[in-house]
Each structure stands twice: as C-alpha cells, then as structure tokens.
Design a protein around this motif. Structure first.
Motif, PDB file in Angstrom:
ATOM      1  N   ASP A 192       0.840  -1.271   0.133  1.00 41.96           N
ATOM      2  CA  ASP A 192      -0.037   0.048   0.062  1.00 41.96           C
ATOM      3  C   ASP A 192       0.910   1.415  -0.121  1.00 41.96           C
ATOM      4  OD1 ASP A 192       0.917  -0.077   2.693  1.00 41.96           O
ATOM      5  OD2 ASP A 192      -1.051   0.175   3.406  1.00 41.96           O
ATOM      6  N   ALA A 193       2.080   1.154  -0.041  1.00 45.27           N
ATOM      7  CA  ALA A 193       3.185   2.301  -0.219  1.00 45.27           C
ATOM      8  C   ALA A 193       3.216   2.865   1.162  1.00 45.27           C
ATOM      9  CB  ALA A 193       2.705   3.177  -1.143  1.00 45.27           C
ATOM     10  N   SER A 194       2.998   2.121   2.148  1.00 44.57           N
ATOM     11  CA  SER A 194       2.892   2.864   3.475  1.00 44.57           C
ATOM     12  C   SER A 194       4.399   2.924   4.175  1.00 44.57           C
ATOM     13  CB  SER A 194       2.042   2.386   4.495  1.00 44.57           C
ATOM     14  OG  SER A 194       2.194   0.893   4.652  1.00 44.57           O
ATOM     15  N   ASN A 195       5.411   2.327   3.412  1.00 46.91           N
ATOM     16  CA  ASN A 195       6.875   2.450   3.994  1.00 46.91           C
ATOM     17  C   ASN A 195       7.097   3.972   4.029  1.00 46.91           C
ATOM     18  OD1 ASN A 195       7.197  -0.134   1.873  1.00 46.91           O
ATOM     19  ND2 ASN A 195       8.319  -0.390   3.859  1.00 46.91           N
ATOM     20  N   SER A 196       7.808   4.233   5.299  1.00 45.96           N
ATOM     21  CA  SER A 196       8.310   5.235   5.763  1.00 45.96           C
ATOM     22  C   SER A 196       9.449   6.000   4.963  1.00 45.96           C
ATOM     23  CB  SER A 196       9.009   5.449   7.053  1.00 45.96           C
ATOM     24  OG  SER A 196       9.956   4.801   7.218  1.00 45.96           O
ATOM     25  N   ALA A 197      10.083   7.106   5.022  1.00 47.77           N
ATOM     26  CA  ALA A 197      11.207   7.810   4.358  1.00 47.77           C
ATOM     27  C   ALA A 197      12.566   7.102   4.753  1.00 47.77           C
ATOM     28  CB  ALA A 197      11.347   9.086   4.822  1.00 47.77           C
ATOM     29  N   ALA A 198      12.586   6.578   6.056  1.00 45.52           N
ATOM     30  CA  ALA A 198      13.626   5.886   6.721  1.00 45.52           C
ATOM     31  C   ALA A 198      13.596   4.218   5.844  1.00 45.52           C
ATOM     32  CB  ALA A 198      13.628   5.542   8.032  1.00 45.52           C
ATOM     33  N   ASP A 199      12.434   3.810   5.805  1.00 42.16           N
ATOM     34  CA  ASP A 199      12.391   2.541   5.120  1.00 42.16           C
ATOM     35  C   ASP A 199      12.983   2.668   3.466  1.00 42.16           C
ATOM     36  OD1 ASP A 199      11.294   1.479   7.242  1.00 42.16           O
ATOM     37  OD2 ASP A 199       9.099   1.236   6.350  1.00 42.16           O
ATOM     38  N   GLN A 200      12.563   3.656   2.857  1.00 40.33           N
ATOM     39  CA  GLN A 200      12.793   3.673   1.534  1.00 40.33           C
ATOM     40  C   GLN A 200      14.094   3.902   1.348  1.00 40.33           C
ATOM     41  OE1 GLN A 200      10.812   3.920  -1.840  1.00 40.33           O
ATOM     42  NE2 GLN A 200      12.944   3.469  -2.152  1.00 40.33           N
ATOM     43  N   ALA A 201      14.841   4.848   2.233  1.00 38.93           N
ATOM     44  CA  ALA A 201      16.576   4.816   1.999  1.00 38.93           C
ATOM     45  C   ALA A 201      17.132   3.604   2.359  1.00 38.93           C
ATOM     46  CB  ALA A 201      16.904   5.602   3.216  1.00 38.93           C
ATOM     47  N   ARG A 202      16.359   2.462   2.405  1.00 41.93           N
ATOM     48  CA  ARG A 202      17.002   1.069   2.778  1.00 41.93           C
ATOM     49  C   ARG A 202      16.435   0.025   1.708  1.00 41.93           C
ATOM     50  NH1 ARG A 202      15.883  -0.582   8.718  1.00 41.93           N
ATOM     51  NH2 ARG A 202      17.478  -2.301   8.237  1.00 41.93           N
ATOM     52  N   GLN A 203      15.748   0.709   0.739  1.00 40.15           N
ATOM     53  CA  GLN A 203      15.038  -0.164  -0.126  1.00 40.15           C
ATOM     54  C   GLN A 203      15.796   0.362  -1.496  1.00 40.15           C
ATOM     55  OE1 GLN A 203      11.119   0.813   0.784  1.00 40.15           O
ATOM     56  NE2 GLN A 203      10.648  -1.117   1.859  1.00 40.15           N
ATOM     57  N   ILE A 204      15.204  -0.597  -2.418  1.00 41.34           N
ATOM     58  CA  ILE A 204      15.380  -0.161  -4.045  1.00 41.34           C
ATOM     59  C   ILE A 204      14.511   1.063  -4.224  1.00 41.34           C
ATOM     60  CG2 ILE A 204      15.164  -0.905  -6.559  1.00 41.34           C
ATOM     61  CD1 ILE A 204      17.655  -2.105  -4.923  1.00 41.34           C
ATOM     62  N   GLY A 205      15.319   1.979  -5.091  1.00 45.10           N
ATOM     63  CA  GLY A 205      14.499   3.221  -5.199  1.00 45.10           C
ATOM     64  C   GLY A 205      13.570   2.999  -6.531  1.00 45.10           C
ATOM     65  N   MET A 206      12.936   3.959  -6.835  1.00 41.76           N
ATOM     66  CA  MET A 206      11.798   4.223  -7.844  1.00 41.76           C
ATOM     67  C   MET A 206      12.260   4.590  -9.202  1.00 41.76           C
ATOM     68  SD  MET A 206       8.155   5.823  -7.198  1.00 41.76           S
ATOM     69  CE  MET A 206       6.764   5.066  -7.678  1.00 41.76           C
ATOM     70  N   GLY A 207      11.747   4.519 -10.322  1.00 43.44           N
ATOM     71  CA  GLY A 207      12.254   4.948 -11.654  1.00 43.44           C
ATOM     72  C   GLY A 207      13.488   4.430 -12.133  1.00 43.44           C
ATOM     73  N   HIS A 208      13.768   3.072 -12.218  1.00 45.74           N
ATOM     74  CA  HIS A 208      14.862   2.386 -12.626  1.00 45.74           C
ATOM     75  C   HIS A 208      15.379   2.843 -13.921  1.00 45.74           C
ATOM     76  CE1 HIS A 208      13.453  -0.078  -9.410  1.00 45.74           C
ATOM     77  NE2 HIS A 208      14.239  -0.959  -9.707  1.00 45.74           N
ATOM     78  N   ASP A 209      16.512   3.193 -14.195  1.00 44.21           N
ATOM     79  CA  ASP A 209      17.011   4.033 -15.622  1.00 44.21           C
ATOM     80  C   ASP A 209      18.391   3.307 -15.601  1.00 44.21           C
ATOM     81  OD1 ASP A 209      17.894   5.657 -17.611  1.00 44.21           O
ATOM     82  OD2 ASP A 209      15.859   7.033 -17.015  1.00 44.21           O
ATOM     83  N   GLY A 210      19.384   4.189 -16.050  1.00 40.30           N
ATOM     84  CA  GLY A 210      20.773   3.646 -16.490  1.00 40.30           C
ATOM     85  C   GLY A 210      21.300   2.545 -15.492  1.00 40.30           C
ATOM     86  N   MET A 211      22.248   1.584 -16.043  1.00 42.75           N
ATOM     87  CA  MET A 211      22.674   0.533 -14.975  1.00 42.75           C
ATOM     88  C   MET A 211      23.793   0.025 -15.669  1.00 42.75           C
ATOM     89  SD  MET A 211      20.371  -2.829 -14.475  1.00 42.75           S
ATOM     90  CE  MET A 211      19.827  -2.961 -15.941  1.00 42.75           C
ATOM     91  N   GLN A 212      24.849  -0.305 -14.988  1.00 43.68           N
ATOM     92  CA  GLN A 212      25.942  -1.067 -15.328  1.00 43.68           C
ATOM     93  C   GLN A 212      26.220  -2.369 -14.382  1.00 43.68           C
ATOM     94  OE1 GLN A 212      28.438  -0.270 -17.701  1.00 43.68           O
ATOM     95  NE2 GLN A 212      27.349   1.565 -18.372  1.00 43.68           N
ATOM     96  N   TYR A 213      27.068  -3.152 -15.030  1.00 45.01           N
ATOM     97  CA  TYR A 213      27.266  -4.560 -14.124  1.00 45.01           C
ATOM     98  C   TYR A 213      28.696  -4.362 -14.025  1.00 45.01           C
ATOM     99  CZ  TYR A 213      27.631  -9.634 -13.254  1.00 45.01           C
ATOM    100  OH  TYR A 213      27.699 -10.851 -12.631  1.00 45.01           O
ATOM    101  N   PHE A 214      29.239  -4.933 -12.614  1.00 44.61           N
ATOM    102  CA  PHE A 214      30.645  -4.827 -12.362  1.00 44.61           C
ATOM    103  C   PHE A 214      30.893  -6.384 -11.886  1.00 44.61           C
ATOM    104  CE2 PHE A 214      29.493  -0.456 -12.114  1.00 44.61           C
ATOM    105  CZ  PHE A 214      30.528   0.117 -12.881  1.00 44.61           C
ATOM    106  N   PRO A 215      31.392  -7.320 -12.713  1.00 40.73           N
ATOM    107  CA  PRO A 215      31.616  -8.477 -12.506  1.00 40.73           C
ATOM    108  C   PRO A 215      32.471  -8.561 -11.052  1.00 40.73           C
ATOM    109  CG  PRO A 215      32.793  -8.331 -14.234  1.00 40.73           C
ATOM    110  CD  PRO A 215      32.096  -6.797 -13.948  1.00 40.73           C
ATOM    111  N   LEU A 216      32.260  -9.502 -10.379  1.00 41.37           N
ATOM    112  CA  LEU A 216      33.052  -9.860  -8.828  1.00 41.37           C
ATOM    113  C   LEU A 216      33.583 -11.238  -9.257  1.00 41.37           C
ATOM    114  CD1 LEU A 216      30.808  -8.694  -6.144  1.00 41.37           C
ATOM    115  CD2 LEU A 216      32.956  -7.501  -7.098  1.00 41.37           C
ATOM    116  N   GLY A 217      33.124 -11.904 -10.058  1.00 39.35           N
ATOM    117  CA  GLY A 217      33.585 -13.364 -10.245  1.00 39.35           C
ATOM    118  C   GLY A 217      32.623 -14.231 -11.199  1.00 39.35           C
ATOM    119  N   PRO A 218      32.740 -15.390 -11.617  1.00 35.69           N
ATOM    120  CA  PRO A 218      31.894 -16.177 -12.266  1.00 35.69           C
ATOM    121  C   PRO A 218      30.329 -16.055 -11.751  1.00 35.69           C
ATOM    122  CG  PRO A 218      33.946 -17.579 -11.792  1.00 35.69           C
ATOM    123  CD  PRO A 218      33.843 -16.250 -10.916  1.00 35.69           C
ATOM    124  N   ASP A 219      29.374 -15.615 -12.590  1.00 33.08           N
ATOM    125  CA  ASP A 219      27.988 -15.583 -12.421  1.00 33.08           C
ATOM    126  C   ASP A 219      27.915 -14.991 -10.912  1.00 33.08           C
ATOM    127  OD1 ASP A 219      27.573 -17.301 -14.391  1.00 33.08           O
ATOM    128  OD2 ASP A 219      27.662 -19.112 -13.227  1.00 33.08           O
TER     129      ASP A 219
END
Length: 621
Positions: free
Chosen positions: A99-126
């Motif tokens: 219901d979108a009732s998460n607080s501002a403090a919650d949102q700061a610890r969650q994935i944000g909104m409006g996903h856009d540009g992105m890069q992948y940085f490998p750490l190892g296989p898979d």
C-alpha cells in the motif's frame, strides 16, 4: 521545450543540406554519401555482399507491437523480475508494503523508484554488482494517499526514492537473485557528496551554509576503465520552486529551465534546500556527472565538475592513445553533444595522484553541411570565452556550460540522449529522441515526433581528435504517417533513447515514447503500442523488435554479463498515467498497470529484469 535562445544554426538545417545527397535507403537505415558508404549496406553494394558472408546478428523472431500490460520478449528467451522498487537491499531491511506505507527511513534502505541507466561490475563467475539509477518518483504511487498534500515526511521519502542503488546479484540454479552483501547500499538525494575539479567544494557558487548532499534525476550512466560508475544528473531544474512572488530567475537559471513553479514535486514545501528564494545556490550543486566506487561502500560520491554542468543524459567512456574520453548529451530540445578528453594517459595520471576526470578539456560538437564536424573547446581564454567577454575563469565556463556552448557556436540538436561506441569500428552513435520539428530532406515532418540516430567517426579513429565525419544512421517513424520511412511491422518505432552496442556489434535501441503519446489516437504514435527494445545490425541495416514493455512504462538501462548470456534491462514507471486509460489515483493505483506483481491490492513497480536464452546461449545469437 527548449530553453536555448542562441541563434546557432539548427541541426535540422544542417541535415537538410547534407541529406540532399543521400545515396542509400534500406531496412530501416538511411545513409548519406560520405564515410558511411563503406559501413552501411545497400542492395548490391560491396558492404551488402560482404554481409552475406558474415554471421547473422538478429537470430530471433520479431516481437509484435503490443499495448498489453505485460513484458514480452522474443521466443526462446525468458525475462525474470529481479529487484523491483521497494525491495530491501539487505536481508534485515524493511519489507515492501504493497500500500506504499513504507516510511522515508524505510525507502532509504530499499531499492528506489524509476529504474534507469545501469552497469554490471563482475566480482567473479556468475556474480557481480548491479549499479542502477533511480531517475524520478511518481508521487501519486509513492504515497498511500498520493501527493495532493506534501509534508516533510513525504518529501524525505521522495528524496530517498531518487538516486542510485548498488547491489550484489548472483546466478543460482539458473536464476539471478539479490545477495545480502557488504557492498549493498543506497545513495540518495540526501547522501553526503563532494565536488572535485575546477569547481571544488569551496567555490562561492556552491555555498549554501550546509554540506553538499545528494544526487537526483539520475538518468543514463557510464563505467570507467578503473572500475567506477558514472551517474548522470539530468532534469535537476524540475525539483526547485518557491512561493516567493518576487523571485525571478537569473539569466543563468533561465538557461537551465529553472522556474518559480518547478515541475510539481513541491519539495520546497517540506525542505528549504529546494526553495529557490531560501537557498538560491542549491541548484548549482546539480547537473553534474557523479563518480561512485561500487566496491567501496564507505566512499563518498564525487561530482566531477570538469565534465560540465548540463542535463547529462549519458557518460559513455572510451579510451584512445591511453587517454580517457567521455561522451555526453544534454537532453533537451535544442541542446548539444559534448565530449571530455583527459589531459594525459589515465593510468599515469592515477599513478601520480591526478584524477583523469578532473584534468582535461571539455568540447562541444559542431556539425557542418559537408558531413564533417568539429569539436569546439570550452576552455577559458579560448575564442569568445575570455574575461573581456564576462567569463571569469574555467570554473565559470563549467558552471555555465550551456552558455559557453552557445558562445562558441555549437549545433543545437533534437534531445541528445544515450551515446554508444561500437567496440569493433569505434564509430559513435547518439539517439536523438524527438524535437519540435523542422522540415528537411531527411525527416520532413512538422512536428518531428519520431527522432533518429546520428553516427560519427572521429578523425583517424582517434577519440581524442578535434574533427570527425558524420551521417544519419537511422530515421525512426511510422510509415503510416510518413511513407518514406523504411520501417515495417517488425521494426517501426519512435523516440529512440537507450542505446548500447554489444560485443558482436548488435545495436540495442530502447524507445521512450512519452506517456502523453502512448497508444494515443490523437498522436503519431497511435500504431506503435507500448515502448519497446529493438535491435539493429549496423552493417545490413536490419531492425527487429526484441521486447515490448507493459503499459505506461519506458524500457531503459542495458547491461550485460561478461559472457553475454544475461542481459539486464529496466522497466521504468509502469502504470504511469496515459491519456487513453483512467488516471492512477490513491483509490485506484492500478488503473494503467499492475505489473509486475499482479497484486489486486498492490501497485505497479519499476523493476530490473534479467533476460536469458532458454538454452543458456549468448544473447542475440
């Protein structure tokens, strides 16, 4: 809308002269005489003959146009939702509330909104780090009761929904999953940052009485050869406003589209940082390329001011003669294309304590009638950029980058978006999403809603060169409205935006039809359905639709794993208002879309999607 008052010659006027000599028209590609003659295949050409003996790049059936509320990918592929808005970035984080009732403090610890540009940085296989932008928040969907009234808590939550996410992901038993990792963090509009380059943190134009914080309207991105992420601040002007009726924009603010009313966020109702009268220097802290080290969760993001202050749409990095080169576009009608060239070899600079993105020259592009172009230096003391003409120093040039580009005579463009460099030919491509429309031989439409892609080749293939040759690579459009458009049902599209060229040479194109035009019978886009992901072969000119997004969304962000067996894309703002459906509201947030959860009591969510071939093979082959 353009905020460029300069009299610089419009790109459309240059194109009209240039394309009066066009010589090839094939498979969705329009090419003019010039350097592209050897690169774009027309029927019967040597390039076409050679193309018959190379591996086909588009080995998948085209996805049909659709206006359904689903994400459709080509047969033989799967698309799995990975990290939608609200996902806790750590296992002990706050759970998503439908219901979108998460607080501002919650949102700061969650994935944000409006996903856009992105890069992948490998750490190892898979396994690797996904770093992704959160461009903006749909405040109707962000709060349970919508945004009719803005409070300090709502403003804080919207601040936290913006910015960047860094998360570790891993391929386990054939599925990508979020990993609980020390690397996982959020960078929001409230995160401490620092400035570097000609405008350091103590520059008078950046002083507000508080430490610099935050990044916002993060659109496209880039990655450096030393393993850091570049995020681009685009439409920063939209967040600033004031209730003070006596406030008027300075010429510099007006040039960046800063107005007393802003664009409806009303953050100034809950935070004086965004009140133009109360904190007039705060807008100067945005409009930059920001460097983030994804492998150091304690590092502070750095705004690299030598790359200029504009509405950055991309920061595409390449190397030439040991130097680092960064291409970027200014995403507004009538704005320009830029590149930055480091002053020395980047490895040597880093070894001696000089950052390659702090020392170098910023250039802006001029496109000439004969298919050639020049990179014009934005360097204090050069050309009109002198103290006698009111330019105090290099910091002043970079703070007022748009006006500096006006002064040197750059070529206005129709919304420069993403830029990609071909890994094999070093040709450079830019998407031009759309514009106000000027009649010309290449695109005789008024208005000109469909956009196109321009390609150029730097002199001798050297990205540090100051001259280039250019041509039109592709004209987007719908032949039902313009019969000269050479796109068919498998390939027609409009408003190219996201762009990438994979290691095999496939060009991936993401469309960004505005929500006001999606499936709208009153626009040129009535036949094009939802936004899509297409693929073009730069040699043969073939274009084919690979995926179509759900209702109201934009497909954005393209990243590959090193083995090219997974492609990550973002589905941004599904469920945003469109004119042909009921407007989303707190009472019915699902009126346009309910993707991806299909929760009858939930709401649409932006999300990152992992696309793989069912047989585990290389994407596109």
């Amino acid at each position: 809308m353009s905020s460029n008052p300069s009299g610089n010659r419009l790109f459309q006027d240059v194109v009209a002269t240039r394309l009066s000599r066009r010589t090839a028209l094939t498979g969705g590609v329009v090419a003019a005489a010039g350097f592209l003659g050897a690169g774009v295949a027309g029927p019967g050409t040597a390039a076409a003959a050679g193309a018959r003996h190379r591996r086909r790049l588009l080995n998948f059936p085209a996805v049909p146009i659709s206006s359904a509320d689903t994400l459709t990918v080509a047969d033989g592929y799967t698309a799995e939702v990975l990290i939608p808005w609200g996902t806790p970035i750590r296992a002990n984080g706050p759970a998503w509330r439908r219901d979108a009732s998460n607080s501002a403090a919650d949102q700061a610890r969650q994935i944000g909104m409006g996903h856009d540009g992105m890069q992948y940085f490998p750490l190892g296989p898979d396994r690797g780090l996904l770093v992704l932008n959160h461009e903006y928040a749909d405040q109707v969907l962000l709060f349970p009761d919508g945004d009719a009234v803005m409070t300090p808590e709502k403003v804080a939550k919207s601040l936290a929904a913006h910015g960047v996410s860094v998360v570790e992901v891993a391929l386990r038993r054939g599925r990508w999953q979020l990993v609980d990792s020390r690397y996982n963090r959020r960078i929001t509009t409230d995160t401490p940052v620092r400035f570097s380059g000609p405008l350091s943190g103590n520059h008078p134009a950046l002083q507000t009485g508080a430490e610099p914080r935050g990044t916002l309207n993060n659109c496209s991105c880039g990655a450096t050869p030393w393993g850091t992420y570049l995020t681009c601040e685009e439409n920063f002007n939209e967040y600033f406003a004031t209730e003070d009726p006596s406030w008027e924009p300075t010429p510099e603010q007006a040039r960046y589209g800063v107005t007393r009313w802003g664009y409806g966020y009303r953050w100034h109702h809950g935070n004086p940082r965004f009140d133009l009268a109360a904190t007039p220097n705060e807008p100067n802290r945005f409009g930059w390329v920001v460097e983030i080290d994804p492998r150091d969760p304690n590092s502070k993001p750095v705004k690299r001011t030598a790359l200029g202050r504009i509405k950055h749409e991309t920061a595409t990095v390449t190397e030439s003669r040991g130097r680092v080169v960064v291409y970027t576009g200014d995403d507004q009608v009538g704005e320009y294309i830029y590149k930055f060239v480091s002053s020395g070899r980047w490895r040597t600079m880093r070894a001696t304590g000089r950052h390659p993105l702090d020392h170098g020259t910023l250039y802006v592009a001029r496109f000439d009638d004969d298919g050639t172009g020049r990179w014009l230096p934005l360097k204090h003391g050069t050309g009109p950029l002198t103290a006698a003409n009111g330019w105090r120093d290099q910091a002043d040039v970079l703070l007022r980058t748009r006006q500096a580009a006006d002064a040197v005579g750059a070529t206005p463009m129709d919304r420069p978006e993403w830029i990609a460099v071909h890994p094999n030919t070093n040709d450079v491509y830019v998407t031009l999403s759309n514009g106000t429309g000027f009649p010309n031989a290449a695109n005789p439409r008024r208005p000109n809603p469909f956009g196109h892609i321009v390609r150029w080749r730097e002199r001798h293939g050297d990205a540090t060169a100051t001259s280039f040759e250019w041509d039109i690579f592709l004209l987007a459009g719908d032949p039902d409205f313009d019969p000269s458009v050479p796109l068919d049902a498998a390939s027609k599209f409009g408003s190219p935006d996201g762009l990438a060229v994979d290691r095999d040479g496939r060009m991936w194109i993401q469309s960004d039809i505005s929500n006001s035009s999606l499936n709208n019978p009153q626009t040129y886009y009535v036949n094009l359905g939802n936004n899509a992901l297409l693929v073009a072969d730069p040699v043969t000119g073939e274009v084919r639709r690979f995926a179509v997004g759900p209702r109201g969304c934009e497909l954005s962000g393209i990243a590959f794993t090193p083995d090219h067996r997974t492609m990550f894309i973002n589905v941004q703002h599904p469920g945003e208002a469109v004119p042909t459906l009921e407007r989303p509201s707190p009472a019915n947030p699902r009126s346009v879309s309910n993707w991806p959860d299909r929760d009858p009591k939930g709401r649409p969510r932006s999300a990152t999607v992992a696309i793989r071939r069912r047989d585990g093979g290389v994407i596109g082959r």
